[in-house]
Scaffold this motif. Structure first.
Motif, short mmCIF file in Angstrom:
data_model
loop_
_atom_site.label_atom_id
_atom_site.label_comp_id
_atom_site.label_asym_id
_atom_site.label_seq_id
_atom_site.Cartn_x
_atom_site.Cartn_y
_atom_site.Cartn_z
N ALA A 65 0.82 -1.22 0.00
CA ALA A 65 0.00 0.00 0.00
C ALA A 65 0.86 1.27 0.00
N LYS A 66 2.09 1.17 0.48
CA LYS A 66 3.00 2.32 0.47
C LYS A 66 3.77 2.44 -0.83
N GLY A 67 3.52 1.51 -1.76
CA GLY A 67 4.20 1.56 -3.05
C GLY A 67 5.42 0.66 -3.14
N SER A 77 7.12 -12.09 -5.99
CA SER A 77 6.96 -10.73 -5.49
C SER A 77 5.53 -10.23 -5.67
N PHE A 78 5.15 -9.31 -4.79
CA PHE A 78 3.83 -8.70 -4.78
C PHE A 78 4.00 -7.20 -5.02
N ARG A 79 3.09 -6.63 -5.80
CA ARG A 79 3.12 -5.18 -6.04
C ARG A 79 1.70 -4.70 -6.32
N LEU A 80 1.47 -3.42 -6.08
CA LEU A 80 0.17 -2.81 -6.34
C LEU A 80 0.09 -2.44 -7.81
N SER A 81 -1.06 -2.67 -8.41
CA SER A 81 -1.32 -2.17 -9.77
C SER A 81 -2.65 -1.43 -9.73
N LEU A 82 -2.87 -0.62 -10.73
CA LEU A 82 -4.14 0.11 -10.79
C LEU A 82 -4.50 0.38 -12.23
N SER A 83 -5.75 0.72 -12.42
CA SER A 83 -6.20 1.18 -13.74
C SER A 83 -6.87 2.53 -13.53
N SER A 84 -6.78 3.36 -14.55
CA SER A 84 -7.37 4.69 -14.43
C SER A 84 -7.90 5.15 -15.78
N ALA A 85 -8.71 6.18 -15.72
CA ALA A 85 -9.23 6.79 -16.95
C ALA A 85 -8.07 7.41 -17.72
N VAL A 86 -8.21 7.47 -19.04
CA VAL A 86 -7.20 8.09 -19.89
C VAL A 86 -7.66 9.50 -20.22
N ARG A 87 -6.76 10.45 -20.04
CA ARG A 87 -7.07 11.87 -20.30
C ARG A 87 -6.17 12.40 -21.42
N ASP A 88 -6.57 13.53 -22.01
CA ASP A 88 -5.82 14.11 -23.12
C ASP A 88 -4.53 14.80 -22.69
N THR A 89 -4.54 15.36 -21.48
CA THR A 89 -3.35 16.09 -21.02
C THR A 89 -3.03 15.68 -19.58
N PRO A 90 -1.77 15.85 -19.16
CA PRO A 90 -1.41 15.53 -17.78
C PRO A 90 -2.23 16.33 -16.75
N ASP A 97 -9.55 9.59 -11.04
CA ASP A 97 -9.56 8.75 -12.24
C ASP A 97 -9.20 7.30 -11.93
N ILE A 98 -8.64 7.02 -10.77
CA ILE A 98 -8.24 5.66 -10.43
C ILE A 98 -9.49 4.83 -10.24
N ARG A 99 -9.58 3.73 -11.01
CA ARG A 99 -10.77 2.88 -10.99
C ARG A 99 -10.58 1.63 -10.15
N ASN A 100 -9.52 0.92 -10.40
CA ASN A 100 -9.33 -0.37 -9.73
C ASN A 100 -7.93 -0.45 -9.13
N ARG A 101 -7.87 -1.04 -7.96
CA ARG A 101 -6.59 -1.35 -7.33
C ARG A 101 -6.51 -2.86 -7.19
N ASN A 102 -5.37 -3.41 -7.56
CA ASN A 102 -5.15 -4.85 -7.44
C ASN A 102 -3.74 -5.11 -6.94
N VAL A 103 -3.56 -6.26 -6.36
CA VAL A 103 -2.22 -6.70 -6.02
C VAL A 103 -1.84 -7.76 -7.04
N ARG A 104 -0.71 -7.56 -7.66
CA ARG A 104 -0.20 -8.50 -8.66
C ARG A 104 0.89 -9.34 -8.01
N PHE A 105 0.88 -10.62 -8.34
CA PHE A 105 1.89 -11.53 -7.84
C PHE A 105 2.67 -12.07 -9.02
N ARG A 106 3.98 -12.00 -8.94
CA ARG A 106 4.84 -12.58 -9.98
C ARG A 106 5.63 -13.71 -9.36
#
Length: 142
Positions: A65-67, A77-90, A97-106
Motif C-alpha cells: 500500500a505504500k508503493g 513478489s507482490f506489487r500494487l497495480s491500478l487502472s485509471s481513466a485516460v485523459r488528453d493532457t497531464p 480517475d483511479i478505478r481499480n486497485r489490485n495486487v499482482r503476484f509474480r
C-alpha cells in the motif's frame, strides 16, 4: 490438474457460441489449513505458525500500500497495480480517475518453471470434474 470445458459467448455477437478450457479447482486451502500443515512438517506449533502468517499478511499489505514491491526470495513478489481513466493532457488527470486497485503476484522463475510442467487432464463437456477419474481424456491433452 483437471480442466473443464465452458461455453464462451461473445457479448458483441451473442449468437456465436464457442468453447474454452478453464481450470477446475478441486479444493481451497486456507491460512488455517496451511498453519496446520506447516506445524505438522516442522517443530513450530500451529498457533505460532498462524501468528507469523497473520503478521506476514499485515506486513505485505502495509508495504504494498505504500508503493513497495514485497519480494520473497525463491517464491515471488507482490506489487500494487491500478487502472485509471485516460485523459488528453497531464493536467486533466486526477486521483479520482483511479478505478481499480489490485495486487499482482509474480512467481519466482524457478517456481514458474515447475508450474510450466503442470500436466492437464481435460474433462469432457458436461461432466462433473469432481467425479471424473484423473486419467480421463489423457489422450486429448494436446
Amino acid at each position: 490438474m483437471k480442466v473443464k470445458v465452458v461455453k464462451s459467448v461473445d457479448p458483441r455477437n451473442p449468437e456465436v457460441i464457442k468453447y474454452r478450457l478453464v481450470p477446475f479447482y478441486a479444493y481451497k486451502v486456507t491460512l488455517d489449513d496451511m498453519s496446520e500443515n506447516i506445524s505438522r512438517s516442522s517443530s513450530v506449533n500451529r498457533a505460532d505458525v498462524a501468528a507469523v502468517l497473520d503478521v506476514l499478511k499485515h506486513e505485505l499489505v502495509t508495504h504494498v500500500a505504500k508503493g513497495g514491491i514485497v519480494e520473497f526470495d525463491g517464491f515471488g513478489s507482490f506489487r500494487l497495480s491500478l487502472s485509471s481513466a485516460v485523459r488528453d493532457t497531464p493536467k486533466e488527470t486526477s486521483i479520482k480517475d483511479i478505478r481499480n486497485r489490485n495486487v499482482r503476484f509474480r512467481l519466482d522463475k524457478g517456481l514458474q518453471r515447475q508450474i510450466d510442467e503442470t500436466k492437464f487432464v481435460k474433462v469432457p463437456y458436461g461432466e462433473d470434474p469432481a467425479t471424473t477419474d484423473d486419467e480421463l481424456d489423457e489422450d486429448d491433452n494436446e
